[in-house]
Design an enzyme around this catalytic site. Structure first.
Site, PDB file in Angstrom:
ATOM      1  N   HIS A  79     -14.688  15.036   4.164  1.00 56.34           N
ATOM      2  CA  HIS A  79     -13.403  14.997   3.518  1.00 56.34           C
ATOM      3  C   HIS A  79     -12.922  13.949   2.657  1.00 56.34           C
ATOM      4  CE1 HIS A  79     -11.801  12.921   7.132  1.00 56.34           C
ATOM      5  NE2 HIS A  79     -11.129  12.338   6.346  1.00 56.34           N
ATOM      6  N   ASP A 128     -18.077  17.359   9.331  1.00 54.71           N
ATOM      7  CA  ASP A 128     -17.686  16.279   8.613  1.00 54.71           C
ATOM      8  C   ASP A 128     -18.412  15.186   8.367  1.00 54.71           C
ATOM      9  OD1 ASP A 128     -15.646  15.222   6.916  1.00 54.71           O
ATOM     10  OD2 ASP A 128     -14.305  14.674   8.518  1.00 54.71           O
ATOM     11  N   GLY A 221      -7.159   6.296   5.775  1.00 62.06           N
ATOM     12  CA  GLY A 221      -8.010   5.058   5.132  1.00 62.06           C
ATOM     13  C   GLY A 221      -9.045   4.640   6.148  1.00 62.06           C
ATOM     14  N   SER A 223     -10.876   6.925   7.705  1.00 64.30           N
ATOM     15  CA  SER A 223     -11.593   8.208   7.561  1.00 64.30           C
ATOM     16  C   SER A 223     -13.085   7.787   7.080  1.00 64.30           C
ATOM     17  CB  SER A 223     -11.187   9.167   6.793  1.00 64.30           C
ATOM     18  OG  SER A 223     -10.162   9.904   7.398  1.00 64.30           O
ATOM     19  N   GLY A 224     -14.091   8.412   7.531  1.00 63.72           N
ATOM     20  CA  GLY A 224     -15.639   7.917   7.208  1.00 63.72           C
ATOM     21  C   GLY A 224     -16.259   6.902   7.742  1.00 63.72           C
TER      22      GLY A 224
END
Length: 273
Positions: A79, A128, A221, A223-224
């Site tokens: 995402h 994801d 921020g 995320s990932g």
């Protein structure tokens, strides 16, 4: 970046492992991820900053985290990929303070974006996860290191303490930090996280939940970025920050949800060519 929800082996359970002491010369680095503190410099050397040039002007800004998984590949959340135009992205390894040059940074442009084929754009459907191939190899040094993986299909017991790291918001609607943040965060096993009052059916077995105490969580921020867990004698990236509650990042019984890396080992290795 995220709407409905934010942001963010041997088979079976591993045994709990004592965490090494993260203090450095008896000094704690204070500050604040939500409920966290400034990370120890050079501790999380696989942490990456995924940056985006919204206007194609050469001015990049942090949008997500990531993990260096080989000298040429960074793992992040699907995402986090806003579009497939390579020129809009760069990845920075070896960073600590995003707004200061400290000598260890290794910026790289992106030569290929690999989205998981099961990613539908709906966070609760899972998958994801994405890989970014870098334009040139990253070299290991005292600021940068390739992440260790868990064993395939490895899961973590309820309450196991991991660390979430990133440059995300310090609170819902709050400010973003200059310095990389870290926070200890307890794993919530799937049977609990998928129960009514928690995330229920929004959580799949290919996900890991951590937090849910109303104090510590990932936020926009983060995320990932990685879920770092000390297992089998080494720090390993067990998760990729995927989502959390939309109204407030740190809601009780709504832990941060991560893509469970051990569920995607075959796919990861098949794509790193």
């Amino acid at each position: 970046m995220i709407h409905l929800v934010v942001l963010l082996s041997c088979l079976g359970l591993i045994q709990a492992t004592a965490l090494p002491d993260l203090t450095v010369s008896n000094e704690r680095y204070t500050g604040k991820v939500v409920g966290g503190s400034n990370a120890h410099p050079s501790m999380w050397r696989w942490q990456a900053s995924l940056q985006y040039d919204n206007w194609n002007t050469g001015s990049f800004a942090h949008i997500c985290g990531g993990s260096l998984i080989s000298s040429l590949y960074v793992m992040t959340a699907a995402h986090c990929i806003l579009d497939m135009q390579l020129r809009f992205y760069r990845v920075v390894l070896g960073d600590y303070d995003l707004y200061k040059y400290e000598g260890g940074e290794q910026p790289r442009s992106v030569s290929r974006i690999i989205m998981h084929p099961g990613w539908t754009g709906d966070l609760v459907n899972g998958n994801d996860i994405a890989l970014l191939k870098l334009s040139s190899p990253v070299y290991g040094n005292s600021y940068t290191e390739i992440a260790n993986f868990p064993y395939p299909d490895q899961t973590l017991p309820n309450g196991f303490t991991c660390y979430i790291t990133g440059w995300g918001l310090l609170a819902t609607g709050g400010t973003t930090p200059d310095i990389l943040q870290e926070a200890p965060i307890p794993v919530v096993e799937h049977s609990v996280c998928a129960s009514p009052g928690w995330w229920s059916t929004a959580v799949k077995k290919t996900m890991v939940c951590a937090g849910g105490d109303g104090k510590t969580s990932g936020c926009q921020g983060d995320s990932g970025g990685p879920l770092n867990c000390y297992t089998d004698g080494a720090w390993r990236v067990h998760g990729v920050v995927s989502f959390g509650p939309a109204s407030n990042c740190n809601i009780y019984t709504k832990p941060t949800v991560f893509t469970r890396v051990s569920s995607f080992m075959d796919w990861i290795y098949s794509e790193m060519v």
